[in-house]
Design a protein around this motif. Structure first.
Motif, PDB file in Angstrom:
ATOM      1  N   ILE A 183       0.874  -1.184   0.000  1.00  0.00           N
ATOM      2  CA  ILE A 183       0.000   0.000   0.000  1.00  0.00           C
ATOM      3  C   ILE A 183       0.901   1.220   0.000  1.00  0.00           C
ATOM      4  CG2 ILE A 183      -1.476   1.391   1.536  1.00  0.00           C
ATOM      5  CD1 ILE A 183      -2.975  -1.123   2.202  1.00  0.00           C
ATOM      6  N   TYR A 184       0.592   2.155  -0.861  1.00  0.00           N
ATOM      7  CA  TYR A 184       1.318   3.423  -0.852  1.00  0.00           C
ATOM      8  C   TYR A 184       0.380   4.510  -0.333  1.00  0.00           C
ATOM      9  CZ  TYR A 184       3.916   7.511  -2.333  1.00  0.00           C
ATOM     10  OH  TYR A 184       4.574   8.711  -2.332  1.00  0.00           O
ATOM     11  N   CYS A 185       0.790   5.192   0.761  1.00  0.00           N
ATOM     12  CA  CYS A 185      -0.018   6.262   1.347  1.00  0.00           C
ATOM     13  C   CYS A 185       0.534   7.611   0.930  1.00  0.00           C
ATOM     14  CB  CYS A 185       0.008   6.188   2.873  1.00  0.00           C
ATOM     15  SG  CYS A 185      -0.755   4.715   3.560  1.00  0.00           S
ATOM     16  N   PHE A 186      -0.344   8.521   0.565  1.00  0.00           N
ATOM     17  CA  PHE A 186       0.089   9.851   0.151  1.00  0.00           C
ATOM     18  C   PHE A 186      -0.987  10.866   0.515  1.00  0.00           C
ATOM     19  CE2 PHE A 186      -2.134   7.694  -3.200  1.00  0.00           C
ATOM     20  CZ  PHE A 186      -3.029   8.629  -3.693  1.00  0.00           C
ATOM     21  N   LEU A 187      -0.590  12.126   0.543  1.00  0.00           N
ATOM     22  CA  LEU A 187      -1.511  13.209   0.853  1.00  0.00           C
ATOM     23  C   LEU A 187      -2.074  13.739  -0.457  1.00  0.00           C
ATOM     24  CD1 LEU A 187      -2.405  14.556   3.480  1.00  0.00           C
ATOM     25  CD2 LEU A 187      -0.567  16.208   3.192  1.00  0.00           C
ATOM     26  N   ASN A 188      -3.389  13.630  -0.598  1.00  0.00           N
ATOM     27  CA  ASN A 188      -4.054  14.128  -1.807  1.00  0.00           C
ATOM     28  C   ASN A 188      -4.781  15.397  -1.381  1.00  0.00           C
ATOM     29  OD1 ASN A 188      -5.457  14.537  -4.167  1.00  0.00           O
ATOM     30  ND2 ASN A 188      -6.884  12.836  -3.851  1.00  0.00           N
ATOM     31  N   ALA A 189      -4.285  16.557  -1.816  1.00  0.00           N
ATOM     32  CA  ALA A 189      -4.765  17.841  -1.313  1.00  0.00           C
ATOM     33  C   ALA A 189      -4.601  17.807   0.211  1.00  0.00           C
ATOM     34  CB  ALA A 189      -6.185  18.111  -1.746  1.00  0.00           C
ATOM     35  N   SER A 190      -5.674  17.822   1.002  1.00  0.00           N
ATOM     36  CA  SER A 190      -5.464  17.812   2.448  1.00  0.00           C
ATOM     37  C   SER A 190      -5.932  16.515   3.092  1.00  0.00           C
ATOM     38  CB  SER A 190      -6.184  19.000   3.081  1.00  0.00           C
ATOM     39  OG  SER A 190      -7.553  18.883   2.792  1.00  0.00           O
ATOM     40  N   SER A 191      -6.303  15.503   2.294  1.00  0.00           N
ATOM     41  CA  SER A 191      -6.709  14.251   2.933  1.00  0.00           C
ATOM     42  C   SER A 191      -5.793  13.107   2.501  1.00  0.00           C
ATOM     43  CB  SER A 191      -8.169  13.938   2.624  1.00  0.00           C
ATOM     44  OG  SER A 191      -8.412  14.092   1.261  1.00  0.00           O
ATOM     45  N   TRP A 192      -5.638  12.162   3.428  1.00  0.00           N
ATOM     46  CA  TRP A 192      -4.759  11.026   3.167  1.00  0.00           C
ATOM     47  C   TRP A 192      -5.458  10.024   2.259  1.00  0.00           C
ATOM     48  CZ3 TRP A 192       0.281  10.852   4.044  1.00  0.00           C
ATOM     49  CH2 TRP A 192       0.802  11.823   4.892  1.00  0.00           C
ATOM     50  N   ALA A 193      -4.724   9.543   1.295  1.00  0.00           N
ATOM     51  CA  ALA A 193      -5.268   8.559   0.369  1.00  0.00           C
ATOM     52  C   ALA A 193      -4.252   7.431   0.226  1.00  0.00           C
ATOM     53  CB  ALA A 193      -5.541   9.207  -0.978  1.00  0.00           C
ATOM     54  N   GLY A 194      -4.702   6.297  -0.260  1.00  0.00           N
ATOM     55  CA  GLY A 194      -3.795   5.173  -0.433  1.00  0.00           C
ATOM     56  C   GLY A 194      -4.196   4.333  -1.613  1.00  0.00           C
ATOM     57  N   GLY A 195      -3.223   3.652  -2.177  1.00  0.00           N
ATOM     58  CA  GLY A 195      -3.489   2.761  -3.292  1.00  0.00           C
ATOM     59  C   GLY A 195      -2.804   1.431  -3.065  1.00  0.00           C
ATOM     60  N   LEU A 196      -3.362   0.396  -3.695  1.00  0.00           N
ATOM     61  CA  LEU A 196      -2.772  -0.943  -3.627  1.00  0.00           C
ATOM     62  C   LEU A 196      -1.955  -1.147  -4.893  1.00  0.00           C
ATOM     63  CD1 LEU A 196      -2.828  -3.618  -1.984  1.00  0.00           C
ATOM     64  CD2 LEU A 196      -4.791  -4.287  -3.373  1.00  0.00           C
TER      65      LEU A 196
END
Ligand SMILES: *[C@@H]1O[C@H](CO)[C@@H](O)[C@H](O)[C@H]1NC(C)=O
Ligand SMILES: *[C@@H]1O[C@H](CO)[C@@H](O)[C@H](O)[C@H]1NC(C)=O
Ligand SMILES: *[C@@H]1O[C@H](CO)[C@@H](O)[C@H](O)[C@H]1NC(C)=O
Length: 232
Positions: A183-196
């Protein structure tokens, strides 16, 4: 006088903040609505009680009652008891899977034992070791062989909003599938998002280096549960 009042207000604010984040094990934190059930695992709360699936913090993170549940600061952790003899002075958990006998004293002795590869040491378990599948939680943090995120019960974005740290995290322990994912976690604008994501080719995700590599990680090789006592 004004300065004194400001200092006083700051003091009260800090005291509330410190009290607020020092919640106990298995207690729902008001800021996050999450309860830590071990040093590294948590559950969401419903009607002020922990319920539903158990989620684990990434390797090197501890479960806290702070607004960011998983935190690298060990001093904030909610579940204490790691390295401490239990109330009957029988044993102390040393790591997630090892313990020391206390032999009636309040200090752990040199006589140490292992819970094997599929059981964990729990401070409140009279049998010392128990199976995580049967609900036993490790009192001490994992030793870097964490099993990662169960993406069948939590989405990468939900997980990343708990962790609130940019980075790559392990997914699972299935040699052919989840061991090759992260899982890669990143900040998308001001909310945390993640992808598999999938590791390239026939590589596996290494949770220490955070990169995909050819070697099979320890978490992906299943072992046999044994309770062995070693006297060093
Ligand atoms: C993993 O893949 C190998 C080779 O493709 C296969 O023989 C094996 O049965 C698979 N194991 C699981 C658990 O799916
Ligand atoms: C980022 O956030 C925007 C707006 O909320 C959304 O439309 C977009 O899909 C998000 N991107 C990713 C990669 O999650
Ligand atoms: C994972 O990465 C660490 C740190 O780079 C390395 O020491 C270790 O050997 C790697 N493990 C595997 C199974 O490749």
């Amino acid at each position: 006088m004004l300065r004194l009042l400001i200092l006083l207000a700051l003091g009260v604010f800090l005291a509330i903040r410190i009290l607020g984040i020092r919640a106990d094990c298995n207690v729902c934190a008001s800021v996050s609505n999450v309860a830590c059930i071990s040093n590294t695992a948590f559950q969401f709360c419903s009607s002020a009680l922990p319920s539903g699936p158990v989620y684990t913090c990434p390797t090197g993170y501890y479960c806290t009652a702070d607004d960011v549940t998983c935190n690298t600061n060990v001093a904030l952790r909610s579940c204490i008891g790691c390295g401490t003899c239990d109330s009957s002075n029988t044993f102390a958990c040393l790591t997630a899977t090892t313990f020391a006998l206390c032999l009636g004293s309040s200090t752990p002795s040199q006589l140490v034992g292992s819970c094997g590869s599929s059981n964990v040491c729990n401070f409140n378990n009279p049998y010392i070791c128990g199976s995580p599948a049967a609900g036993t939680q490790a009192t001490c943090p994992g030793d870097g062989t964490g099993t990662g995120v169960d993406v069948s019960t939590i989405t990468p974005t939900t997980y990343c909003s708990m962790v609130q740290q940019r980075g790559r995290y392990p997914v699972g322990i299935d040699l052919n599938t989840t061991c090759r994912q992260y899982i890669y976690c990143f900040l998308n604008a001001s909310s945390w998002a993640g992808g598999l994501y999938d590791c390239p080719g026939q590589t596996y995700f290494n949770s220490s280096s955070k990169y995909c590599g050819a070697a099979v990680p320890a978490r992906c090789t299943t072992g046999v549960a044994t309770l062995t006592l070693t006297n060093p």
